[in-house]
Design an enzyme around this catalytic site. Structure first.
Site, PDB file in Angstrom:
ATOM      1  N   VAL A 132       0.863  -1.176   0.000  1.00 60.33           N
ATOM      2  CA  VAL A 132       0.000   0.000   0.000  1.00 60.33           C
ATOM      3  C   VAL A 132       0.897   1.223   0.000  1.00 60.33           C
ATOM      4  O   VAL A 132       1.829   1.315   0.805  1.00 60.33           O
ATOM      5  CB  VAL A 132      -0.926   0.024   1.231  1.00 60.33           C
ATOM      6  CG1 VAL A 132      -1.768   1.288   1.230  1.00 60.33           C
ATOM      7  CG2 VAL A 132      -1.802  -1.221   1.262  1.00 60.33           C
ATOM      8  N   CYS A 133       0.644   2.132  -0.932  1.00 62.94           N
ATOM      9  CA  CYS A 133       1.351   3.411  -0.946  1.00 62.94           C
ATOM     10  C   CYS A 133       2.867   3.174  -0.999  1.00 62.94           C
ATOM     11  O   CYS A 133       3.368   2.423  -1.824  1.00 62.94           O
ATOM     12  CB  CYS A 133       0.927   4.212   0.275  1.00 62.94           C
ATOM     13  SG  CYS A 133       1.433   5.938   0.278  1.00 62.94           S
ATOM     14  N   THR A 134       3.612   3.780  -0.084  1.00 65.80           N
ATOM     15  CA  THR A 134       5.071   3.662  -0.104  1.00 65.80           C
ATOM     16  C   THR A 134       5.570   2.363   0.512  1.00 65.80           C
ATOM     17  O   THR A 134       6.783   2.186   0.673  1.00 65.80           O
ATOM     18  CB  THR A 134       5.712   4.855   0.620  1.00 65.80           C
ATOM     19  OG1 THR A 134       5.129   4.988   1.920  1.00 65.80           O
ATOM     20  CG2 THR A 134       5.499   6.141  -0.168  1.00 65.80           C
ATOM     21  N   THR A 172       2.999   3.445  -6.873  1.00 65.58           N
ATOM     22  CA  THR A 172       3.114   3.924  -5.501  1.00 65.58           C
ATOM     23  C   THR A 172       2.476   5.305  -5.455  1.00 65.58           C
ATOM     24  O   THR A 172       1.933   5.777  -6.465  1.00 65.58           O
ATOM     25  CB  THR A 172       4.582   3.956  -5.028  1.00 65.58           C
ATOM     26  OG1 THR A 172       4.618   4.237  -3.625  1.00 65.58           O
ATOM     27  CG2 THR A 172       5.387   5.006  -5.774  1.00 65.58           C
TER      28      THR A 172
END
Length: 343
Positions: A118-120, A138
């Site tokens: 998730v995300c970074t 990302t």
């Protein structure tokens, strides 16, 4: 639910391990865990067994300052996992530099049906060598840096989430919900995914290739309060009269002055901004629903399906029917001489 070391106790469950660390983003954890919990309550079979894991089972302090109790020590997890999910947050760089954490992520990934970030959290997967020669995404603000650090990783910071083999990566923060709804649909079908989306009071999950940044978010909000308020009105009232005259009358100015304001603050005319907003919303419905083109045209303020067809051709270079069948979303293109709104 608690993981037991005996794998046999989990053969009738989908084991999901969410990996956290200090300064993780709490929404990266809450979005998937809440969605999977709701899927269980609406009858997911086999159900999900979700656990939060950290090194040494230490509590992780989120970037919001909330202390998160871990249910599992990463070092103690054995047996098959259905899903290994690594979250993001401002602590991702420290996490990606932690050799012990990377070693556990590599070990657990080897025993997981699928691996997600998730995300970074993609920083951690990349540092663990799990993203080499894969297409990933990302958070839009971190994509360039990820690509520079890991040149063997094909970073595309445009889509909300990407699947490459058994690796899933998602964009920033709440795109975790879109990713999780997609996983639920893969596991249990679209009916349960729609049910979970309704329970969460969110859209039926947005298509993976929908842009992270829409025309309303591509840059800072317009400095002019009047333009900012009108853009909010446009996005929420697409099927209503949004002609320049109607918009000008709404805020008590002339149509000529309205055009000057839009040109100065958005780089486009009111009519083109409205058309772009309607086309973007229609493209979302084409990709995420089974509505007819006529129904989508009505809902988004187009006079007819043919008008919508022309809007798709102008903005995406394809018709709505082709757009619905395409595996990837084509890039938006401005009309000749037209600036992209909110650059």
């Amino acid at each position: 639910m608690r993981f037991n070391h005996a794998e046999s106790e989990h053969r009738d469950q989908r084991r999901v391990l969410i990996v956290a660390y200090d300064n993780a983003q709490i929404l990266d954890i809450a979005c998937p865990s809440s969605a999977l919990d709701i899927a269980n309550r609406y009858g997911a079979q086999p159900p999900y067994a979700v656990e939060l894991g950290t090194l040494g089972r230490r509590a992780a302090r989120s970037s919001a300052g909330i202390l998160l109790a871990a249910g599992q020590s990463l070092e103690a997890v054995v047996g098959r996992l259905d899903t290994l999910m690594v979250v993001g947050g401002i602590g991702c760089e420290d996490a990606a530099a932690d050799g012990r954490l990377l070693g556990q992520v590599r070990r657990l990934a080897a025993h997981s049906r699928r691996v997600a970030s998730v995300c970074t959290g993609a920083y951690v997967l990349a540092a663990a060598g799990l993203l080499d020669h894969r297409r990933v995404t990302t958070h839009w603000g971190w994509g360039d840096q990820l690509a520079e650090r890991h040149p063997t990783v094909a970073v595309d910071a445009g889509p909300l989430y990407i699947r490459d083999g058994n690796i899933y990566t998602s964009a920033g923060v709440t795109s975790a919900l879109d990713l999780t709804l997609a996983l639920i649909e893969d596991d249990h079908g679209p009916t349960l995914a729609r049910t979970v989306a309704r329970e969460l009071v969110t859209h039926l999950h947005r298509p993976a290739d929908q842009a992270q940044i829409s025309m309303f978010l591509a840059g800072p909000p317009p400095e002019d309060r009047l333009v900012r308020d009108l853009m909010g009105h446009i996005s929420g009232h697409l099927s209503e009269d949004l002609s320049p005259a109607a918009l000008a009358a709404r805020v008590g100015i002339s149509s000529r002055h309205l055009t000057r304001l839009f040109t100065a603050h958005l780089g486009t005319t009111p009519a083109r901004a409205v058309r772009a907003a309607r086309t973007e919303a229609a493209a979302h419905l084409v990709r995420s629903s089974a509505l007819s083109m006529a129904a989508i045209a009505r809902r988004c303020g187009f006079g007819s399906a043919e008008t919508l067809r022309q809007a798709f051709l102008n903005q995406y270079g394809v018709t709505g029917d082709i757009l619905r069948r395409m595996p990837d979303m084509p890039p938006s293109r401005a009309a000749p001489g037209q600036k992209t709104p909110c650059p």
